[in-house]
Design a protein around this motif. Sequence first.
Motif, PDB file in Angstrom:
ATOM      1  N   ASN A   7       0.867  -1.181   0.000  1.00  0.00           N
ATOM      2  CA  ASN A   7       0.000   0.000   0.000  1.00  0.00           C
ATOM      3  C   ASN A   7       0.901   1.227   0.000  1.00  0.00           C
ATOM      4  O   ASN A   7       0.925   2.008   0.954  1.00  0.00           O
ATOM      5  N   ARG A  26      -7.713   8.200   8.205  1.00  0.00           N
ATOM      6  CA  ARG A  26      -7.978   7.000   7.400  1.00  0.00           C
ATOM      7  C   ARG A  26      -7.792   7.230   5.901  1.00  0.00           C
ATOM      8  O   ARG A  26      -7.648   6.275   5.131  1.00  0.00           O
ATOM      9  N   SER A  42      -7.281   1.285   4.456  1.00  0.00           N
ATOM     10  CA  SER A  42      -7.798   0.029   3.904  1.00  0.00           C
ATOM     11  C   SER A  42      -8.871   0.384   2.883  1.00  0.00           C
ATOM     12  O   SER A  42      -9.489   1.456   2.958  1.00  0.00           O
ATOM     13  N   ASN A  43      -9.116  -0.512   1.945  1.00  0.00           N
ATOM     14  CA  ASN A  43     -10.016  -0.175   0.834  1.00  0.00           C
ATOM     15  C   ASN A  43     -11.480  -0.519   1.160  1.00  0.00           C
ATOM     16  O   ASN A  43     -12.155  -1.240   0.419  1.00  0.00           O
ATOM     17  N   THR A  44     -11.985   0.048   2.251  1.00  0.00           N
ATOM     18  CA  THR A  44     -13.366  -0.192   2.653  1.00  0.00           C
ATOM     19  C   THR A  44     -14.303   0.831   2.011  1.00  0.00           C
ATOM     20  O   THR A  44     -13.880   1.913   1.596  1.00  0.00           O
ATOM     21  N   THR A  45     -15.591   0.492   1.977  1.00  0.00           N
ATOM     22  CA  THR A  45     -16.589   1.417   1.436  1.00  0.00           C
ATOM     23  C   THR A  45     -16.606   2.713   2.233  1.00  0.00           C
ATOM     24  O   THR A  45     -16.701   3.814   1.660  1.00  0.00           O
ATOM     25  N   ASP A  46     -16.499   2.624   3.559  1.00  0.00           N
ATOM     26  CA  ASP A  46     -16.506   3.827   4.397  1.00  0.00           C
ATOM     27  C   ASP A  46     -15.345   4.761   4.042  1.00  0.00           C
ATOM     28  O   ASP A  46     -15.518   5.989   3.997  1.00  0.00           O
ATOM     29  N   ASN A  47     -14.183   4.194   3.779  1.00  0.00           N
ATOM     30  CA  ASN A  47     -13.027   5.030   3.463  1.00  0.00           C
ATOM     31  C   ASN A  47     -13.161   5.672   2.092  1.00  0.00           C
ATOM     32  O   ASN A  47     -12.782   6.838   1.898  1.00  0.00           O
ATOM     33  N   THR A  49     -15.998   6.458   0.767  1.00  0.00           N
ATOM     34  CA  THR A  49     -17.012   7.493   0.972  1.00  0.00           C
ATOM     35  C   THR A  49     -16.391   8.743   1.581  1.00  0.00           C
ATOM     36  O   THR A  49     -16.685   9.874   1.166  1.00  0.00           O
ATOM     37  N   ASP A  65      -3.781  -0.791  -5.461  1.00  0.00           N
ATOM     38  CA  ASP A  65      -4.168  -1.947  -4.658  1.00  0.00           C
ATOM     39  C   ASP A  65      -3.504  -3.203  -5.238  1.00  0.00           C
ATOM     40  O   ASP A  65      -3.288  -3.283  -6.455  1.00  0.00           O
ATOM     41  N   PRO A  72     -16.292   1.213  -4.876  1.00  0.00           N
ATOM     42  CA  PRO A  72     -17.703   1.486  -4.576  1.00  0.00           C
ATOM     43  C   PRO A  72     -18.141   2.884  -4.992  1.00  0.00           C
ATOM     44  O   PRO A  72     -17.321   3.798  -5.143  1.00  0.00           O
TER      45      PRO A  72
END
Length: 229
Positions: A7, A26, A42-47, A49, A65, A72
């Motif tokens: 990363n 984040r 990390s490649n989360t939806t929240d991040n 957004t 990545d 998303p």
Amino acid sequence: MINVLENPAWHALLTGNAPLAIGSERVKFFDEEVSPFVGLVSNTTDNFTELADLLPHERVCVFIDPAQISVPAPWQVLNCVECYQMVFSGKAVKISAGEVAVVDLTDEHIPQMLALTQATNPGPFSQQTIRFGHYKGIFDGDKLVAMAGQRLTPSPYAELSAVCTHPDYLGRSYAKLLLMSQIERLLKSGGVPYLHVRHDNERAIGVYKSLGFTATRKLFFHVIKKAKT
């Protein structure tokens, strides 16, 4: 142990490039005039957004990545470039390129640096990319004909970048000379050189291998932009 090179943008924005970092705990990114790269813890939806909330609608970004992912909403993927990450594992060697000087590049050279990258397309290069530092070039008279610098620096690693030579000056070992100049500088300071190259750029891969770089993994460079609503 965390491998920061999985990363690289995130860890660069945390460490070596921290003075250029904008964002939150984040989500981090560079000013648009410096670089399009963004980093997420990390490649989360929240991040993703949160990234969308922090950036203007029209901005195009690059997210790295180890896998090709479905980014998303509200983001859309404009392009996804598969690259090899190559880490230097050799020794500094002498490169012969005739009687040419390697010159430190400064703000006065920005117009020529932009023109050279537009002519050769080594990757994203903007008005203030020079703020990453350590850009060096070769001139023919007053004309910049080759250059190389560094970009993402997840300490102790430093990415060699913007390696380019004007088409009229290919075959003179200018790129090798500039790369070895960067490698010598980094090794003296305890840094570890690495770089990224398209997986299908066989000529460049061969050059990097000959200088002591080893391909360690594939990464996917996702070019993303917020979708219109």
